[in-house]
Motif scaffolding. Sequence first.
Motif, PDB file in Angstrom:
ATOM      1  N   SER A 640     -81.008  57.396 -33.480  1.00  0.00           N
ATOM      2  CA  SER A 640     -80.117  58.535 -33.196  1.00  0.00           C
ATOM      3  C   SER A 640     -79.375  58.282 -31.880  1.00  0.00           C
ATOM      4  O   SER A 640     -78.205  58.647 -31.742  1.00  0.00           O
ATOM      5  N   HIS A 641     -80.055  57.610 -30.925  1.00  0.00           N
ATOM      6  CA  HIS A 641     -79.394  57.301 -29.654  1.00  0.00           C
ATOM      7  C   HIS A 641     -78.234  56.333 -29.893  1.00  0.00           C
ATOM      8  O   HIS A 641     -77.121  56.530 -29.380  1.00  0.00           O
ATOM      9  N   MET A 642     -78.463  55.305 -30.739  1.00  0.00           N
ATOM     10  CA  MET A 642     -77.408  54.325 -31.012  1.00  0.00           C
ATOM     11  C   MET A 642     -76.216  54.995 -31.698  1.00  0.00           C
ATOM     12  O   MET A 642     -75.057  54.755 -31.351  1.00  0.00           O
ATOM     13  N   LEU A 643     -76.513  55.870 -32.676  1.00  0.00           N
ATOM     14  CA  LEU A 643     -75.418  56.530 -33.406  1.00  0.00           C
ATOM     15  C   LEU A 643     -74.620  57.458 -32.491  1.00  0.00           C
ATOM     16  O   LEU A 643     -73.400  57.545 -32.584  1.00  0.00           O
ATOM     17  N   SER A 644     -75.320  58.150 -31.596  1.00  0.00           N
ATOM     18  CA  SER A 644     -74.603  59.077 -30.707  1.00  0.00           C
ATOM     19  C   SER A 644     -73.723  58.298 -29.729  1.00  0.00           C
ATOM     20  O   SER A 644     -72.601  58.706 -29.421  1.00  0.00           O
ATOM     21  N   VAL A 645     -74.222  57.143 -29.275  1.00  0.00           N
ATOM     22  CA  VAL A 645     -73.410  56.307 -28.377  1.00  0.00           C
ATOM     23  C   VAL A 645     -72.148  55.835 -29.113  1.00  0.00           C
ATOM     24  O   VAL A 645     -71.036  55.865 -28.583  1.00  0.00           O
ATOM     25  N   LYS A 646     -72.335  55.429 -30.384  1.00  0.00           N
ATOM     26  CA  LYS A 646     -71.218  54.954 -31.201  1.00  0.00           C
ATOM     27  C   LYS A 646     -70.176  56.053 -31.372  1.00  0.00           C
ATOM     28  O   LYS A 646     -68.980  55.843 -31.249  1.00  0.00           O
ATOM     29  N   LEU A 647     -70.678  57.257 -31.649  1.00  0.00           N
ATOM     30  CA  LEU A 647     -69.780  58.395 -31.865  1.00  0.00           C
ATOM     31  C   LEU A 647     -69.013  58.713 -30.583  1.00  0.00           C
ATOM     32  O   LEU A 647     -67.813  58.999 -30.617  1.00  0.00           O
ATOM     33  N   GLU A 648     -69.732  58.655 -29.462  1.00  0.00           N
ATOM     34  CA  GLU A 648     -69.087  58.901 -28.160  1.00  0.00           C
ATOM     35  C   GLU A 648     -67.937  57.912 -27.936  1.00  0.00           C
ATOM     36  O   GLU A 648     -66.851  58.283 -27.507  1.00  0.00           O
ATOM     37  N   GLU A 649     -68.227  56.634 -28.255  1.00  0.00           N
ATOM     38  CA  GLU A 649     -67.203  55.601 -28.068  1.00  0.00           C
ATOM     39  C   GLU A 649     -65.972  55.878 -28.913  1.00  0.00           C
ATOM     40  O   GLU A 649     -64.839  55.751 -28.469  1.00  0.00           O
ATOM     41  N   GLU A 650     -66.222  56.265 -30.190  1.00  0.00           N
ATOM     42  CA  GLU A 650     -65.102  56.562 -31.095  1.00  0.00           C
ATOM     43  C   GLU A 650     -64.266  57.709 -30.556  1.00  0.00           C
ATOM     44  O   GLU A 650     -63.043  57.669 -30.560  1.00  0.00           O
ATOM     45  N   LYS A 651     -64.973  58.757 -30.104  1.00  0.00           N
ATOM     46  CA  LYS A 651     -64.255  59.934 -29.575  1.00  0.00           C
ATOM     47  C   LYS A 651     -63.434  59.546 -28.356  1.00  0.00           C
ATOM     48  O   LYS A 651     -62.312  60.007 -28.163  1.00  0.00           O
ATOM     49  N   LEU A 652     -64.019  58.687 -27.532  1.00  0.00           N
ATOM     50  CA  LEU A 652     -63.338  58.254 -26.318  1.00  0.00           C
ATOM     51  C   LEU A 652     -62.059  57.498 -26.661  1.00  0.00           C
ATOM     52  O   LEU A 652     -61.000  57.740 -26.072  1.00  0.00           O
ATOM     53  N   SER A 653     -62.166  56.592 -27.664  1.00  0.00           N
ATOM     54  CA  SER A 653     -60.973  55.815 -28.030  1.00  0.00           C
ATOM     55  C   SER A 653     -59.917  56.718 -28.660  1.00  0.00           C
ATOM     56  O   SER A 653     -58.718  56.549 -28.442  1.00  0.00           O
ATOM     57  N   GLN A 654     -60.360  57.737 -29.452  1.00  0.00           N
ATOM     58  CA  GLN A 654     -59.395  58.683 -30.029  1.00  0.00           C
ATOM     59  C   GLN A 654     -58.704  59.483 -28.933  1.00  0.00           C
ATOM     60  O   GLN A 654     -57.504  59.736 -28.973  1.00  0.00           O
ATOM     61  N   LYS A 655     -59.505  59.858 -27.929  1.00  0.00           N
ATOM     62  CA  LYS A 655     -58.942  60.636 -26.816  1.00  0.00           C
ATOM     63  C   LYS A 655     -57.896  59.816 -26.066  1.00  0.00           C
ATOM     64  O   LYS A 655     -56.819  60.293 -25.730  1.00  0.00           O
ATOM     65  N   LYS A 656     -58.222  58.525 -25.873  1.00  0.00           N
ATOM     66  CA  LYS A 656     -57.266  57.639 -25.200  1.00  0.00           C
ATOM     67  C   LYS A 656     -55.965  57.549 -25.991  1.00  0.00           C
ATOM     68  O   LYS A 656     -54.873  57.574 -25.450  1.00  0.00           O
ATOM     69  N   GLU A 657     -56.126  57.430 -27.333  1.00  0.00           N
ATOM     70  CA  GLU A 657     -54.954  57.346 -28.214  1.00  0.00           C
ATOM     71  C   GLU A 657     -54.073  58.582 -28.061  1.00  0.00           C
ATOM     72  O   GLU A 657     -52.863  58.494 -27.904  1.00  0.00           O
ATOM     73  N   SER A 658     -54.720  59.761 -28.134  1.00  0.00           N
ATOM     74  CA  SER A 658     -53.936  60.999 -28.078  1.00  0.00           C
ATOM     75  C   SER A 658     -53.297  61.171 -26.697  1.00  0.00           C
ATOM     76  O   SER A 658     -52.197  61.688 -26.573  1.00  0.00           O
ATOM     77  N   GLU A 659     -54.011  60.706 -25.651  1.00  0.00           N
ATOM     78  CA  GLU A 659     -53.426  60.786 -24.298  1.00  0.00           C
ATOM     79  C   GLU A 659     -52.189  59.897 -24.205  1.00  0.00           C
ATOM     80  O   GLU A 659     -51.199  60.227 -23.589  1.00  0.00           O
ATOM     81  N   LYS A 660     -52.293  58.726 -24.884  1.00  0.00           N
ATOM     82  CA  LYS A 660     -51.164  57.802 -24.882  1.00  0.00           C
ATOM     83  C   LYS A 660     -49.949  58.464 -25.509  1.00  0.00           C
ATOM     84  O   LYS A 660     -48.821  58.302 -25.086  1.00  0.00           O
ATOM     85  N   ARG A 661     -50.218  59.204 -26.594  1.00  0.00           N
ATOM     86  CA  ARG A 661     -49.106  59.773 -27.353  1.00  0.00           C
ATOM     87  C   ARG A 661     -48.517  61.015 -26.699  1.00  0.00           C
ATOM     88  O   ARG A 661     -47.336  61.268 -26.781  1.00  0.00           O
ATOM     89  N   SER A 662     -49.371  61.826 -26.035  1.00  0.00           N
ATOM     90  CA  SER A 662     -48.817  63.052 -25.443  1.00  0.00           C
ATOM     91  C   SER A 662     -48.093  62.688 -24.143  1.00  0.00           C
ATOM     92  O   SER A 662     -48.651  62.050 -23.267  1.00  0.00           O
ATOM     93  N   VAL A 663     -46.862  63.044 -24.073  1.00  0.00           N
ATOM     94  CA  VAL A 663     -46.033  62.672 -22.916  1.00  0.00           C
ATOM     95  C   VAL A 663     -46.218  63.734 -21.835  1.00  0.00           C
ATOM     96  O   VAL A 663     -45.932  64.909 -22.057  1.00  0.00           O
ATOM     97  N   THR A 664     -46.710  63.307 -20.704  1.00  0.00           N
ATOM     98  CA  THR A 664     -46.888  64.276 -19.615  1.00  0.00           C
ATOM     99  C   THR A 664     -45.656  64.246 -18.721  1.00  0.00           C
ATOM    100  O   THR A 664     -45.139  63.180 -18.407  1.00  0.00           O
ATOM    101  N   VAL A 665     -45.216  65.420 -18.349  1.00  0.00           N
ATOM    102  CA  VAL A 665     -44.036  65.514 -17.482  1.00  0.00           C
ATOM    103  C   VAL A 665     -44.506  66.026 -16.126  1.00  0.00           C
ATOM    104  O   VAL A 665     -45.157  67.069 -16.039  1.00  0.00           O
ATOM    105  N   GLN A 666     -44.210  65.269 -15.098  1.00  0.00           N
ATOM    106  CA  GLN A 666     -44.641  65.658 -13.751  1.00  0.00           C
ATOM    107  C   GLN A 666     -43.865  66.887 -13.274  1.00  0.00           C
ATOM    108  O   GLN A 666     -42.750  67.163 -13.735  1.00  0.00           O
ATOM    109  N   ALA A 667     -44.465  67.601 -12.308  1.00  0.00           N
ATOM    110  CA  ALA A 667     -43.850  68.841 -11.812  1.00  0.00           C
ATOM    111  C   ALA A 667     -42.481  68.592 -11.185  1.00  0.00           C
ATOM    112  O   ALA A 667     -41.577  69.419 -11.298  1.00  0.00           O
ATOM    113  N   ASP A 668     -42.327  67.430 -10.563  1.00  0.00           N
ATOM    114  CA  ASP A 668     -41.050  67.195  -9.875  1.00  0.00           C
ATOM    115  C   ASP A 668     -40.108  66.278 -10.669  1.00  0.00           C
ATOM    116  O   ASP A 668     -39.163  65.737 -10.117  1.00  0.00           O
ATOM    117  N   ASP A 669     -40.389  66.084 -11.974  1.00  0.00           N
ATOM    118  CA  ASP A 669     -39.469  65.268 -12.791  1.00  0.00           C
ATOM    119  C   ASP A 669     -38.135  65.982 -12.968  1.00  0.00           C
ATOM    120  O   ASP A 669     -38.114  67.191 -13.223  1.00  0.00           O
TER     121      ASP A 669
END
Length: 953
Positions: A640-669
Motif C-alpha cells: 500500500s505504501h508503494m502504491l500510494s507513492v506511485k499515485l502521489e507521483e502521478e498526481k504531481l506530474s499531472q499538477k505540473k502539466e496543468s501548471e504548464k498549461r495555465s498561463v499566469t499573468v503577473q500583477a504588473d504585466d
Amino acid sequence: MTAAENVCYTLINVAMDSEPPTEISMKADLEKGDIKSKTEALKKVIIMILNGEKLPGLLMTIIRFVLPLQDHTIKKLLLVFWEIVPKTTPDGKLLQEMILVCDAYRKDLQHPNEFIRGSTLRFLCKLKESELLEPLMPAIRACLEHRHSYVRRNAVLAIYTIYRNFENLIPDAPELIHDFLVNEKDASCKRNAFMMLIHADQDRALDYLSTCIDQVHTFGDILQLVIVELIYKVCHANPSERARFIRCIYNLLQSSSPAVKYEAAGTLVTLSSAPTAIKAAAQCYIDLIIKESDNNVKLIVLDRLIELKEHPTHERVLQDLVMDILRVLSTPDLEVRKKTLQLALDLVSSRNVEELVIVLKKEVIKTNNVTEHEDTDKYRQLLVRTLHSCSVRFPDMAANVIPVLMEFLSDSNEAAAADVLEFVREAIQRFDNLRPLIIEKMLEVFHAIKTVKIYRGALWILGEYCNTKEDIQSVMTEVRRSLGEIPIVENEIKKEAGEVKSEEEVSVAPTQKLVTEMGTYATQSALSSSRPSKKDEDRPPLRGFMMDGDFFVAAALATTLTKVALRYVAIVQDKRKHNAFIAEAMLIMATILHLGKSSLPKKPITDDDVDRISLCLKVLSECSPLMNEIFNKECRKSLSHMLSVKLEEEKLSQKKESEKRSVTVQADDPISFMQLTAKNEMTSKEDQFQLSLLAAMGNTQRKEASNPLASKLNKVTQLTGFSDPVYAEAYVHVNQYDIVLDVLVVNQTSDTLQNCTLELATLGDLKLVEKPSPLTLAPHDFANIKANVKVASTENGIIFGNIVYDVSGAASDRNCVVLSDIHIDIMDYIQPASCTDAEFRQMWAEFEWENKVTVNTNIIDLNEYLQHILKSTNMKCLTPEKALSGFCGFMAANLYARSIFGEDALANVSIEKPIHLGPDAPVNGHIRIRAKSQGMALSLGDKINLSQKKSNV
C-alpha cells in the motif's frame, strides 16, 4: 541575395568522372551537327555554365545556329540556357546580343503551339532584366485571351511577377487581372488570378469575393484554398471584417476536398473561439482523420486536435466529442491509436467516463479474436493501460472493467497479462468492496494461466487477499490441481516406468555416445532423449513450470501457502483441521524440495529458493505470532505504501502539466489593447500561413526573435583568424533535418576579390545540398553566403572547407583560406522521452551496440553528477525521484531519450562515492549506453566524455 535565399529554379546533377568537353568541340557541334548532337552540346554548355564556367564565345554561336531551330526539346533547353547565362557585361550593362534573343522570345509568345507559349511565359517569370521584358509586354497581354488554359494560366503568373518586380512595365495589372477573373471559367486560371489579386490588390480581391461569396462551395479546391487564405489575412488585419466571412468559412468546412476542410478548420479556430466554432472545427478534424487513409495525415490532424485541447476553454467543448474521437480507433496503425487513447484519456470526465469504458471494453473483446496482426498485442496492452487509468481516476468504473480484463490473465501475450495483473493488484488493494469479486474471478481463470510470471503474481494476490475459509480452501484445491498427484518425484518416476512398457518408444533410436567436458564418454539412452511431448502437454501447469527448472514460482507458492495456512488457523477453531491443513501445506513444500534436489527437472533448484521454502516450512512448524504479523500484515503495508507513492507521483506530474498549461499573468504585466497594438506586436495573431511556409522552408527566424536569450550571437562560430585576408564566421542554425549555415565573408584587403567561393565538405551522416555560388567582393566589402546541409541520422558530424578567390589583376594562382571545422552537436537531435520499465528492459536486451564510459569528473556529489549528465545529454531519468533520494554512497539510475529520427538511446548510470578517500573525493563508476545504431552509441559516449567535468566558470 545569395543562391540559398533566392528561389532555386534549376539544379542539374553532373557526373564528375567524365572529361569536361572543350569549347571548340562544342562550337563545332552547335554549328554543323544534326539536331541530336546540337541537343547534347547544348546540355553540356548548360552544365558547364552551372559549374561556374563563363563560355562567352559560345553565345553568338547559339544565337546564330540554335535559336532559329523549331525543335521542341531544343526550345525547352534554350529556356534553361537563357535563365542561367550571364546577360550583362562586367559593368552591369545588358549585352547587345540579348536584343536578338528578345526578338526570339516575342516570336515564341506568338507561336501556334500552346506548350511553347506556356513554357516561354513560365521562363519570363525568372527574368530579372526589365530592358528585355519591355518589348514583350503587348505579346504577354495578348496571351491572356488565348484559347488554351495552360497559356492563360502562365500569362497570369508572368504578369504577376513582372508587376511585382517592375511595376512601371504594367501599372494597370490588378485591373487587367480583375477583369480577366470575372470572365474566366477555368479553375486553375481563376486560382492564379485570384492569388495575384490577394498579393497585389487585396481590395479588388475582396470585391470579387463579395460578388460570388454564395457560390464559393461550388468552386474547385485550388481556388477554395486561396479564398481561405484571403479570408484569414483580411480578418487578422481587420478583425471587424470577421462577421462578413465567418459564414463562408463554415460553408468551406463542408468542402469535398480534405485540404480545404483542414485549412478552413484551422482558420476558423484562429478567427473565433466561440464553442460552436470550436466544435465545428474539431468535428471537421475528426472526420478528416477517419476518412483519410494516409497515417501521416491522421497523425498531423490528431496533433491539431491535441493543440486545441491545450486551450483551457476549448477543452470543455472537446470533452463532448470524446465518443467521436474514439471512432479513430478503427485505424489499424498503432501510433494513431496510441495518440487517440491518450487524447481520450486527457479529455475524460465523470460525465463521459462510462461511455468511454463501454467502448474500450468492446475494443478489448475485439482484440481477443484477432491474432494475425503483429500490433494486436501492443494495442491490447494500450487498452488495458487506458482502462487501468480510468478505473484509478474514477473508482466507480472498476467493477465494470475488472471482469473483462481478468479474462486476459490467461492470455499468451505476457506483456498484456502483466499489465492486467498490475491493475488487479492495485484494484484489490484500493477498493475493499471489490475484493470478493476479484478473488472469485481470479480463481475462475487461475488454472488457465499459461506463463510462469503471471502465475506467480496471481498466486501472490490469492495468498495475500483470501480471507474466508471457503476462499482459502479453494486456493488449496487449485494449487493441488495445478501440481497434480503428490509426492511429485514418485509420481514422475512411475510415469517414466509406464513409458518403458510402451514398445514403440524403446526402439526409437540407438544409444548415443557423447563426450563430456572432461573427455570421458557419457551414455545417453534413447528413452530420456525422446521423452514424448504428449506427456509434457498432459502435465498440470505448476508441475510443468517446475519440471522446466523454474523454481522461483515454487518459492512464491511456499509463501502463499504459509500466508493462507496462518490465516486458516486464525479463522477455524478445530485443532484437527489446523493440523491437517498445515500438514498438507508442508507436504507440498517438502515434495517440491525433493523434486528440486532430484535429477528430474531440467535445471536443479537454486539455493535461494531452497532457503525460502525451508524458511516457510519452519514458520509453519512453529506458528509464532511474530511471523504471522510479518507474513500477513507487513507485506500488505509495504504494497500500500508503494502504491500510494506511485499515485502521489502521478498526481504531481499531472499538477505540473496543468501548471504548464495555465498561463499566469503577473500583477504588473501590461495589458495589450487590440486597437493600440502595433501590427508587428500581434504575437497571438501571427500569420499561420506565413509560419507554416517558414517552417516548411526550415526558416524559423520567428522563434529566435521571440526568445532573445537564444540570440544568434551565441551560436556564431569563427571560421578564420582576424589577420586572414578573408575573415569568415558562421551562424549554424539546426532545424530538424536541415542545417543552415549563414556564413559572413569579409574582404579585409584593399583588392577586389573575384570568384570568391565557399567550398564545403562534410564528415559523418551529413550531405551538402548545393554548392554556394561565387561572389565578387569589393575592397573591405562583406557578403553573406548561405549553405544547406541535410542530416540523415543522429551522429556527430563535422563540416569543413575553405574559401578560394582570385585577386583582380594578379597573375598568380587562386588564393585559399582554410576554415576551422564546424562540429555539429548531436544534442540538437536528442530529446528526453519516457518509457515503462518493461519497455526499457526489453530494449536493453535487444540493442546490440553498447558503449561503456568510465566516470571521470570533478563533481563530488552523486545527485549533482546525475543532474549534470541529464542536462548535458538531454536524457530523461526514468528512476523515480524517491528511489534516488537519501545518501548511501552509491546510486544507479536508468536514462532514456529519443532522437528526432526515431532512434532510441538508453543509458544506465552506476556511480559511487568512495568515502574512504575523504569527503572531497570525486564520484566514480560507469555509464553504459545502449543503442540500435553504432553511431548513436558512440556519439552519445563522446558527448558524455566531453561534458563530464563541471567547468568552474
